[in-house]
Design an enzyme around this catalytic site. Structure first.
Site, PDB file in Angstrom:
ATOM      1  N   SER A  11       0.780  -1.151   0.078  1.00 54.01           N
ATOM      2  CA  SER A  11       0.004  -0.189  -0.004  1.00 54.01           C
ATOM      3  C   SER A  11       1.024   1.348   0.040  1.00 54.01           C
ATOM      4  O   SER A  11       2.122   1.185   0.431  1.00 54.01           O
ATOM      5  CB  SER A  11      -1.006  -0.053   1.369  1.00 54.01           C
ATOM      6  OG  SER A  11      -0.081  -0.311   2.553  1.00 54.01           O
ATOM      7  N   GLU A  13       1.377   5.646   0.510  1.00 54.33           N
ATOM      8  CA  GLU A  13       0.973   6.910   1.380  1.00 54.33           C
ATOM      9  C   GLU A  13       1.160   8.238   0.446  1.00 54.33           C
ATOM     10  O   GLU A  13       2.225   8.182   0.031  1.00 54.33           O
ATOM     11  CB  GLU A  13       1.203   6.964   2.668  1.00 54.33           C
ATOM     12  CG  GLU A  13       0.796   8.238   3.441  1.00 54.33           C
ATOM     13  CD  GLU A  13       0.983   8.115   5.054  1.00 54.33           C
ATOM     14  OE1 GLU A  13       0.710   7.028   5.587  1.00 54.33           O
ATOM     15  OE2 GLU A  13       1.683   9.016   5.314  1.00 54.33           O
ATOM     16  N   THR A  44      -2.564  11.696   3.738  1.00 56.68           N
ATOM     17  CA  THR A  44      -2.172  12.174   5.039  1.00 56.68           C
ATOM     18  C   THR A  44      -3.144  13.476   5.180  1.00 56.68           C
ATOM     19  O   THR A  44      -3.637  13.918   4.426  1.00 56.68           O
ATOM     20  CB  THR A  44      -0.650  12.600   5.360  1.00 56.68           C
ATOM     21  OG1 THR A  44      -0.589  13.731   4.398  1.00 56.68           O
ATOM     22  CG2 THR A  44       0.046  11.469   5.060  1.00 56.68           C
ATOM     23  N   ALA A  47      -4.061  19.360   9.920  1.00 61.40           N
ATOM     24  CA  ALA A  47      -4.960  19.924  10.710  1.00 61.40           C
ATOM     25  C   ALA A  47      -5.527  21.223  10.095  1.00 61.40           C
ATOM     26  O   ALA A  47      -4.720  21.894   9.361  1.00 61.40           O
ATOM     27  CB  ALA A  47      -4.318  19.750  12.110  1.00 61.40           C
ATOM     28  N   ARG A 102      -4.202  10.262  16.663  1.00 63.31           N
ATOM     29  CA  ARG A 102      -4.427  11.409  17.702  1.00 63.31           C
ATOM     30  C   ARG A 102      -4.139  12.416  16.921  1.00 63.31           C
ATOM     31  O   ARG A 102      -4.782  13.459  17.131  1.00 63.31           O
ATOM     32  CB  ARG A 102      -3.395  10.848  18.716  1.00 63.31           C
ATOM     33  CG  ARG A 102      -3.784  11.764  19.830  1.00 63.31           C
ATOM     34  CD  ARG A 102      -2.634  11.998  20.978  1.00 63.31           C
ATOM     35  NE  ARG A 102      -1.491  12.649  20.244  1.00 63.31           N
ATOM     36  CZ  ARG A 102      -0.413  12.978  21.248  1.00 63.31           C
ATOM     37  NH1 ARG A 102      -0.460  12.530  22.693  1.00 63.31           N
ATOM     38  NH2 ARG A 102       0.610  13.578  20.777  1.00 63.31           N
ATOM     39  N   ASP A 104      -1.044  15.718  15.925  1.00 60.36           N
ATOM     40  CA  ASP A 104      -0.171  16.328  16.468  1.00 60.36           C
ATOM     41  C   ASP A 104      -0.757  17.232  17.456  1.00 60.36           C
ATOM     42  O   ASP A 104      -1.617  17.916  17.201  1.00 60.36           O
ATOM     43  CB  ASP A 104       0.848  17.217  15.558  1.00 60.36           C
ATOM     44  CG  ASP A 104       1.613  16.320  14.497  1.00 60.36           C
ATOM     45  OD1 ASP A 104       1.962  15.268  15.127  1.00 60.36           O
ATOM     46  OD2 ASP A 104       1.770  16.605  13.377  1.00 60.36           O
ATOM     47  N   ALA A 118      -6.358   8.289  20.173  1.00 61.01           N
ATOM     48  CA  ALA A 118      -6.770   7.975  19.003  1.00 61.01           C
ATOM     49  C   ALA A 118      -7.850   6.547  19.329  1.00 61.01           C
ATOM     50  O   ALA A 118      -8.532   6.273  18.845  1.00 61.01           O
ATOM     51  CB  ALA A 118      -5.691   7.202  18.228  1.00 61.01           C
ATOM     52  N   GLN A 171       4.945   3.409  12.160  1.00 59.86           N
ATOM     53  CA  GLN A 171       6.097   4.247  11.768  1.00 59.86           C
ATOM     54  C   GLN A 171       7.094   3.776  11.056  1.00 59.86           C
ATOM     55  O   GLN A 171       7.447   2.612  11.253  1.00 59.86           O
ATOM     56  CB  GLN A 171       6.411   4.988  13.271  1.00 59.86           C
ATOM     57  CG  GLN A 171       7.695   5.897  12.998  1.00 59.86           C
ATOM     58  CD  GLN A 171       7.287   7.183  12.082  1.00 59.86           C
ATOM     59  OE1 GLN A 171       7.263   7.062  11.080  1.00 59.86           O
ATOM     60  NE2 GLN A 171       6.682   8.126  13.027  1.00 59.86           N
ATOM     61  N   PHE A 211      13.668  14.701   9.571  1.00 63.41           N
ATOM     62  CA  PHE A 211      12.533  13.804   9.695  1.00 63.41           C
ATOM     63  C   PHE A 211      12.456  12.896  10.783  1.00 63.41           C
ATOM     64  O   PHE A 211      11.630  12.804  11.710  1.00 63.41           O
ATOM     65  CB  PHE A 211      12.083  13.296   8.391  1.00 63.41           C
ATOM     66  CG  PHE A 211      10.593  13.176   8.193  1.00 63.41           C
ATOM     67  CD1 PHE A 211       9.738  14.372   8.055  1.00 63.41           C
ATOM     68  CD2 PHE A 211       9.964  12.154   7.811  1.00 63.41           C
ATOM     69  CE1 PHE A 211       8.321  14.398   7.841  1.00 63.41           C
ATOM     70  CE2 PHE A 211       8.599  12.041   7.268  1.00 63.41           C
ATOM     71  CZ  PHE A 211       7.979  13.113   7.289  1.00 63.41           C
ATOM     72  N   HIS A 261       3.786  -0.897   3.796  1.00 65.15           N
ATOM     73  CA  HIS A 261       3.086   0.431   3.533  1.00 65.15           C
ATOM     74  C   HIS A 261       4.096   1.202   3.180  1.00 65.15           C
ATOM     75  O   HIS A 261       5.122   1.620   3.981  1.00 65.15           O
ATOM     76  CB  HIS A 261       2.097   0.766   4.649  1.00 65.15           C
ATOM     77  CG  HIS A 261       1.653   2.038   4.639  1.00 65.15           C
ATOM     78  ND1 HIS A 261       0.422   1.914   3.714  1.00 65.15           N
ATOM     79  CD2 HIS A 261       1.660   3.256   5.122  1.00 65.15           C
ATOM     80  CE1 HIS A 261      -0.083   3.336   3.557  1.00 65.15           C
ATOM     81  NE2 HIS A 261       0.520   4.062   4.424  1.00 65.15           N
TER      82      HIS A 261
END
Length: 280
Positions: A11, A13, A44, A47, A102, A104, A118, A171, A211, A261
């Protein structure tokens, strides 16, 4: 063909691009990766209002590929009424998979929202929509950056899974044993759902280091040293990165990982090199 069954349970992202050019490019990337028949795409979530709308638009465009598309949904900074609307909109648009996070913590004085964790978000989605959505949650093989310790982190993870998640995506990490150790600990707490390793291609050392420091992913010293030695030689970095990450993926699949993923960073070539190594 290797001993792995093909097609691999892969998969991919994406993130919502900020520009029209970025959106056009993403459609090409989507088509290239859709040709590999992945199990799903995820998108992704930024917010805040404007990025929410952009996420929804990108989710629509990605799902036009015919591949199951799972938008990220985050509870920090969202009120229940807002989430209820979003779930209804996704249902209307034929979306039946979500990644529940959840999110950031807001910097400054932003509101945390009515749901803090979450597992509460997963419970809320189940209470509102029953079994309509397949729900994925996040896992942190090297421990969540804000967790007190790994045991506490795995307990929190098990709580999310028992709240009604169908699977987890980790992650990224570069040490296969960290993943296997985490899975063993989760299984010991009764988690039975698939835990899919998240895979980050290595294409740019500076960005990766920044990162990784931010999200608590460990770059093993031998990999750091090798990448540092290449300086600005992006071809050497990419070749070494492809090799290291391909070997990691092989170990994970041989050890029983239920799929992979890939964090594409909206680029097809780096992940496809790895996928091709696995299916040769």
């Amino acid at each position: 063909m290797s001993s792995h069954e093909h097609p691999l349970g892969i998969s991919f992202e994406f993130f919502p691009p900020n520009t029209d050019a970025g959106r056009d490019k993403l459609i090409h990337v989507r088509d290239e990766l859709a040709a590999r028949k992945p199990k799903f795409f995820s998108v992704t979530y930024g917010a805040g209002g404007s990025t929410q709308a952009r996420t929804r638009q990108v989710v629509r465009e990605i799902s036009e590929s015919g591949i199951t598309t799972a938008p990220h949904l985050s509870c920090i900074g969202s009120e229940k009424a807002q989430l209820r609307d979003l779930l209804a909109q996704y249902r209307e648009e034929g979306i039946d998979s979500l990644v529940a996070l959840r999110g950031d913590m807001p910097s400054g004085m932003g509101s945390i929202g009515e749901l803090r964790y979450a597992n509460e978000l997963v419970e809320f989605i189940r209470a509102e929509t029953g079994d309509h959505f397949e729900i994925a949650v996040a896992a942190y093989p090297e421990s969540h950056p804000q967790a007190a310790n790994l045991d506490r982190d795995v307990e929190n993870f098990a709580r999310k899974m028992k709240a009604g998640a169908n699977m987890a995506i980790t992650q990224y990490f570069f040490t296969a044993d960290a993943y296997f150790h985490f899975v063993d600990k989760a299984r010991a707490l009764g988690v039975e759902q698939p835990i899919i390793p998240g895979i980050m291609p290595i294409t740019n050392y500076t960005k990766l280091a920044r990162f990784s420091d931010a999200c608590g992913a460990e770059i093993p010293r031998w990999i750091r040293k090798q990448l540092e030695s290449y300086g600005d030689d992006s071809e050497a970095i990419a070749a070494f990165g492809t090799d290291v990450v391909s070997r990691l993926c092989e170990r994970l699949l041989d050890g029983g990982a239920p799929g992979l993923h890939f964090y594409t960073l909206n680029q097809a070539a780096p992940v496809l090199k790895i996928v091709d190594n696995l299916t040769d």
